[in-house]
Structures are given as C-alpha cells and as structure tokens.
Design a protein around this motif. Structure first.
Motif, PDB file in Angstrom:
ATOM      1  N   ILE A 123       0.803  -1.132   0.047  1.00 43.17           N
ATOM      2  CA  ILE A 123      -0.114  -0.121   0.203  1.00 43.17           C
ATOM      3  C   ILE A 123       0.751   1.345   0.075  1.00 43.17           C
ATOM      4  O   ILE A 123       1.648   1.226   0.840  1.00 43.17           O
ATOM      5  CB  ILE A 123      -0.891  -0.322   1.213  1.00 43.17           C
ATOM      6  CG1 ILE A 123      -1.924  -1.198   1.094  1.00 43.17           C
ATOM      7  CG2 ILE A 123      -1.949   1.271   1.175  1.00 43.17           C
ATOM      8  CD1 ILE A 123      -2.640  -1.379   2.528  1.00 43.17           C
ATOM      9  N   TYR A 124       0.717   2.105  -0.861  1.00 40.62           N
ATOM     10  CA  TYR A 124       1.584   3.247  -1.242  1.00 40.62           C
ATOM     11  C   TYR A 124       0.926   4.395  -0.259  1.00 40.62           C
ATOM     12  O   TYR A 124      -0.522   4.738  -0.652  1.00 40.62           O
ATOM     13  CB  TYR A 124       1.640   3.636  -2.738  1.00 40.62           C
ATOM     14  CG  TYR A 124       2.654   4.862  -2.803  1.00 40.62           C
ATOM     15  CD1 TYR A 124       4.055   4.789  -2.524  1.00 40.62           C
ATOM     16  CD2 TYR A 124       2.330   5.825  -3.585  1.00 40.62           C
ATOM     17  CE1 TYR A 124       4.938   5.695  -2.847  1.00 40.62           C
ATOM     18  CE2 TYR A 124       3.299   6.807  -3.966  1.00 40.62           C
ATOM     19  CZ  TYR A 124       4.555   6.836  -3.401  1.00 40.62           C
ATOM     20  OH  TYR A 124       5.334   7.719  -3.847  1.00 40.62           O
ATOM     21  N   ALA A 125       1.678   5.180   0.462  1.00 37.12           N
ATOM     22  CA  ALA A 125       1.234   6.226   1.277  1.00 37.12           C
ATOM     23  C   ALA A 125       1.498   7.470   0.485  1.00 37.12           C
ATOM     24  O   ALA A 125       2.690   7.556   0.273  1.00 37.12           O
ATOM     25  CB  ALA A 125       1.363   6.148   2.654  1.00 37.12           C
ATOM     26  N   ILE A 140       5.188   4.967  -8.449  1.00 42.13           N
ATOM     27  CA  ILE A 140       4.443   3.872  -8.684  1.00 42.13           C
ATOM     28  C   ILE A 140       4.948   2.995  -9.810  1.00 42.13           C
ATOM     29  O   ILE A 140       5.090   2.060  -9.906  1.00 42.13           O
ATOM     30  CB  ILE A 140       2.969   4.264  -8.972  1.00 42.13           C
ATOM     31  CG1 ILE A 140       2.362   4.819  -7.697  1.00 42.13           C
ATOM     32  CG2 ILE A 140       2.111   3.106  -9.768  1.00 42.13           C
ATOM     33  CD1 ILE A 140       1.040   5.378  -7.817  1.00 42.13           C
ATOM     34  N   ASN A 141       5.541   3.770 -10.831  1.00 40.19           N
ATOM     35  CA  ASN A 141       6.432   3.007 -11.864  1.00 40.19           C
ATOM     36  C   ASN A 141       7.475   2.284 -11.581  1.00 40.19           C
ATOM     37  O   ASN A 141       7.835   1.166 -12.039  1.00 40.19           O
ATOM     38  CB  ASN A 141       6.770   4.066 -13.007  1.00 40.19           C
ATOM     39  CG  ASN A 141       5.349   4.657 -13.764  1.00 40.19           C
ATOM     40  OD1 ASN A 141       4.411   3.808 -13.810  1.00 40.19           O
ATOM     41  ND2 ASN A 141       5.477   5.801 -14.359  1.00 40.19           N
ATOM     42  N   ARG A 142       8.082   2.922 -10.556  1.00 42.43           N
ATOM     43  CA  ARG A 142       9.204   1.864 -10.050  1.00 42.43           C
ATOM     44  C   ARG A 142       8.990   0.910  -9.201  1.00 42.43           C
ATOM     45  O   ARG A 142       9.456  -0.138  -9.473  1.00 42.43           O
ATOM     46  CB  ARG A 142      10.100   3.081  -8.972  1.00 42.43           C
ATOM     47  CG  ARG A 142      11.401   2.414  -8.444  1.00 42.43           C
ATOM     48  CD  ARG A 142      12.302   3.743  -7.992  1.00 42.43           C
ATOM     49  NE  ARG A 142      13.633   3.097  -7.935  1.00 42.43           N
ATOM     50  CZ  ARG A 142      14.266   2.985  -6.478  1.00 42.43           C
ATOM     51  NH1 ARG A 142      13.687   3.655  -5.557  1.00 42.43           N
ATOM     52  NH2 ARG A 142      15.504   2.592  -6.644  1.00 42.43           N
ATOM     53  N   LEU A 151      -1.653  -2.691  -3.966  1.00 42.49           N
ATOM     54  CA  LEU A 151      -3.047  -2.767  -3.336  1.00 42.49           C
ATOM     55  C   LEU A 151      -3.659  -1.528  -3.427  1.00 42.49           C
ATOM     56  O   LEU A 151      -4.877  -1.742  -3.733  1.00 42.49           O
ATOM     57  CB  LEU A 151      -2.758  -3.650  -2.131  1.00 42.49           C
ATOM     58  CG  LEU A 151      -2.085  -4.821  -2.015  1.00 42.49           C
ATOM     59  CD1 LEU A 151      -2.020  -5.333  -0.358  1.00 42.49           C
ATOM     60  CD2 LEU A 151      -2.707  -6.024  -2.868  1.00 42.49           C
ATOM     61  N   GLY A 152      -3.065  -0.589  -3.111  1.00 41.35           N
ATOM     62  CA  GLY A 152      -3.838   0.777  -3.319  1.00 41.35           C
ATOM     63  C   GLY A 152      -3.064   1.835  -2.858  1.00 41.35           C
ATOM     64  O   GLY A 152      -1.708   1.608  -2.714  1.00 41.35           O
TER      65      GLY A 152
END
Length: 179
Positions: A123-125, A140-142, A151-152
C-alpha cells in the motif's frame, strides 16, 4: 510509519493476529512509536540470526506484536536483496494473519522496491499536498518495474479546509440574434 501503525491497530481491532515490522533500516521509527529499544529486529534476522521469536515485542495494549528494525546495517539494500526477507515473512505468516512492514520512501533508495518484491502486496502512502503527481507516478512506476503488487494508495495528512477543489456553475440567458 503512522499509516502502518494505524493499519496494524485497525486489523487487530477486528480480531486479526498482526505483527508490525520496521523495514526502514536507515531511519527506523516503529520502536519509537511503541516505546521500546531498537536493539534487535529485522536486520538481525536478515543477517542470518534465526531466533525470530526473540526479536518480537508484544504490545498487548494495542493488540498486535511488533519487531524493530534492529541495529542499522551499513548497506540495508544488500540485506534485503537475499531470500531472508521472504523467509521471515513466510515464518511469520505461520503465526500471524497479517505481516505489515513499514518501509522507507520509494524514490531515492532501493529498499522499498526490494521489500515489495518479497511480499503479497504494498500500500503506497502519499502525503496530501506533499508530492506532485509526477513524483507519485514515478514512484508507482518504480514499484511496478520491480514487479510489486500495488494494493492501493492511502492519502495521509489530508485537510479538507486546505483542499483546492470546488464546485460551481453558471446560469445565463439572452435574447436576440447572435451576430
């Protein structure tokens, strides 16, 4: 870190058995949030210490367990590059429903993509008003390039009063010819 902490608390409140790991071996913070020492933890296991149970701290008042980052290694990415992270997660999932790993920032370091490649998903904050959309896209591309299952995304530190979004409309009418 506070997002990982909040996720661990939420899952524990609904009856899940949870452990929170500090995967940030450059600037650890989980031990500080939970008020225990960073003397042993993730880095010990990654460096071939198999005494996993001795690294786990019980946090009964919050309903979950935790593991500090441990002694800061000279090169965390080197430790994360082997198969020990996958082994640790696998062993912890024999006991816990969820293993939550607080990781360092995605950009600038190899650590987060390496951690992400050893787990089911990430999960990316994103801090509200903290990063431009181009930076978020690059992160996100990395992660995608490292085959990380995203996941979100969680938006943190959002203040509705500071949001620059509005709604409006116009109404008008006229008579005559255009022209």
């Amino acid at each position: 870190s506070t997002t990982s902490f909040a996720l661990a608390q939420t899952l524990a409140r609904i009856g899940k058995k949870v452990i929170l790991l500090d995967g940030d071996m450059r600037s650890p913070s989980v031990h500080g949030l939970l008020n225990f020492k960073n003397d042993v933890g993730v880095s010990n296991f990654l460096a071939a210490d198999d005494a996993l149970s001795t690294m786990i701290k019980k946090v009964p008042e919050l309903g979950f367990d935790a593991m500090a980052a441990g002694p800061l290694p000279p090169n965390p990415a080197e430790l994360l590059n082997g198969n020990r992270m996958s082994l640790m997660v696998e062993r912890l999932l024999e006991v816990y429903d969820h293993v939550i790993i607080d990781s360092p920032p995605v950009l600038g370091l190899a650590d987060a993509p390496l951690i992400g490649s050893h787990v089911e998903g990430m999960i990316y904050a994103v801090e509200a008003n903290g990063a431009r959309s181009s930076v978020i896209r690059a992160a996100i591309n990395r992660l995608k390039a490292a085959n990380v299952n995203i996941l979100g995304i969680v938006l943190t530190k959002f203040e509705a009063k500071r949001a620059h979004y509005g709604y409006g409309y116009e109404y008008g009418y006229g008579y005559g010819r255009n022209g």
